[in-house]
Scaffold this active site. Structure first.
Site, short mmCIF file in Angstrom:
data_model
loop_
_atom_site.label_atom_id
_atom_site.label_comp_id
_atom_site.label_asym_id
_atom_site.label_seq_id
_atom_site.Cartn_x
_atom_site.Cartn_y
_atom_site.Cartn_z
CG HIS A 71 36.23 28.31 54.39
ND1 HIS A 71 37.46 28.13 54.94
CD2 HIS A 71 36.33 29.43 53.65
CE1 HIS A 71 38.28 29.11 54.56
NE2 HIS A 71 37.62 29.91 53.77
CD GLU A 120 35.65 30.71 49.53
OE1 GLU A 120 35.82 29.57 49.03
OE2 GLU A 120 36.49 31.23 50.28
CG HIS A 124 38.53 28.53 45.98
ND1 HIS A 124 39.81 28.02 46.00
CD2 HIS A 124 38.42 29.31 47.08
CE1 HIS A 124 40.44 28.48 47.09
NE2 HIS A 124 39.62 29.26 47.75
#
Ligand SMILES: *[C@@H]1O[C@H](CO)[C@@H](O)[C@H](O)[C@H]1NC(C)=O
Ligand SMILES: *[C@@H]1O[C@H](CO)[C@@H](O)[C@H](O)[C@H]1NC(C)=O
Ligand SMILES: *[C@@H]1O[C@H](CO)[C@@H](O)[C@H](O)[C@H]1NC(C)=O
Ligand SMILES: *[C@@H]1O[C@H](CO)[C@@H](O)[C@H](O)[C@H]1NC(C)=O
Length: 253
Positions: A71, A120, A124
């Site tokens: 993920h 992502e 992040h």
């Protein structure tokens, strides 16, 4: 003179100011965050179980992989740390075969393959990039894949006989098996039982790493909890820490 003082009080004022506006939806974030919102301590390698992810979106995906996929690789603090550092798929061209296999977008498989990676990276990756081993897109995605292969969760689960299918498992047995093998406690998340059932469904397994990229225990910090709760785009808000009860590990949606 203590040079820190003005900036701390400025920061507190700003914090309260923002809390005022965000009150009720993200106030937890401001209570938890300090004046260095981009300083993180640990990295969380998040695996999810594609079949469960599909279940969470009303089964709106075809042929989910029957292995744990990535993920994300999330610092425990910070989001969108550098809004000018845009995702560029060309930088990870060498990684694409692995990315497609191990880091697929379960939710939008037919739409746009790169959308999930872009999300992502921007949310992040730009925060993780403060350390040298992760300071480019190629390094960030490449290292996430390395850690995923190193942990090798799929092989380990098969080896100890924890297989997806109709068998229910005690969560404590899964947890103990993982903890004794890896020597660290992962964080395991489930979707709660549906109304007429009493079995939760495993959905996500997180392993934590130090800044030196060594495995460490995952502690249930509130920041971490917030990150998970806030990942609305992927509807993981339904996941919560698994209880020590019977657990389904479904093979089919
Ligand atoms: C943000 O990213 C841009 C583009 O890569 C880079 O030039 C800049 O130095 C970064 N800023 C910070 C604060 O890291
Ligand atoms: C897919 O998404 C990326 C990033 O959001 C975008 O640059 C690209 O144009 C999109 N491709 C298609 C076919 O929509
Ligand atoms: C665990 O139990 C609590 C309390 O009964 C409940 O609120 C929560 O939804 C449960 N979580 C899961 C994943 O089943
Ligand atoms: C993780 O926590 C366990 C106790 O829960 C402890 O025995 C172990 O040494 C810790 N491992 C690391 C790497 O900190």
């Amino acid at each position: 003179m203590n040079k820190m003082k003005p900036s701390i009080s400025h920061c507190l004022t700003l914090g309260y100011f923002l809390m005022f506006f965000y009150c009720g939806c993200t106030s937890v974030k401001f209570l938890e965050s300090d004046c260095h919102p981009h300083t993180w301590d640990k990295l969380i390698l998040v695996h999810h179980w594609p079949v469960t992810v599909c279940k969470m979106i009303m089964n709106d995906c075809d042929d989910p992989p029957q292995y744990w996929t990535i993920h994300g690789l999330w610092p425990d603090k910070g989001e969108d740390c550098n809004r000018t550092w845009h995702f560029n798929v060309n930088e990870i061209e060498d990684l694409l075969p692995d990315m497609r296999q191990y880091w697929p977008d379960i939710l939008h498989s037919s739409l746009n393959r790169t959308r999930f990676w872009k999300h992502e990276w921007e949310k992040h990756g730009t925060c993780a990039a403060t350390i040298e081993p992760l300071n480019s897109q190629k390094k960030y995605f490449g290292k996430a894949l390395d850690l995923y292969h190193k942990v090798d969760l799929n092989s380990y689960l098969l080896k100890v006989g924890i297989k997806p299918g109709h068998t229910y498992y005690q969560m404590s047995a899964i947890k103990e098996a993982l903890t004794s093998f890896y020597g660290v406690t992962p964080k395991i998340q489930c979707i709660p039982p549906e109304e007429d059932e009493d079995v939760q469904t495993i959905g996500q397994i997180e392993f934590c790493f130090t800044k030196e990229l060594e495995l460490r225990n995952c502690t249930h910090s509130k920041t971490n909890f917030f990150l998970m709760q806030n990942n609305l785009q992927f509807r993981h808000e339904e996941l919560s820490i698994c209880n020590d009860t019977l657990t389904s590990y479904p093979l089919e949606v």
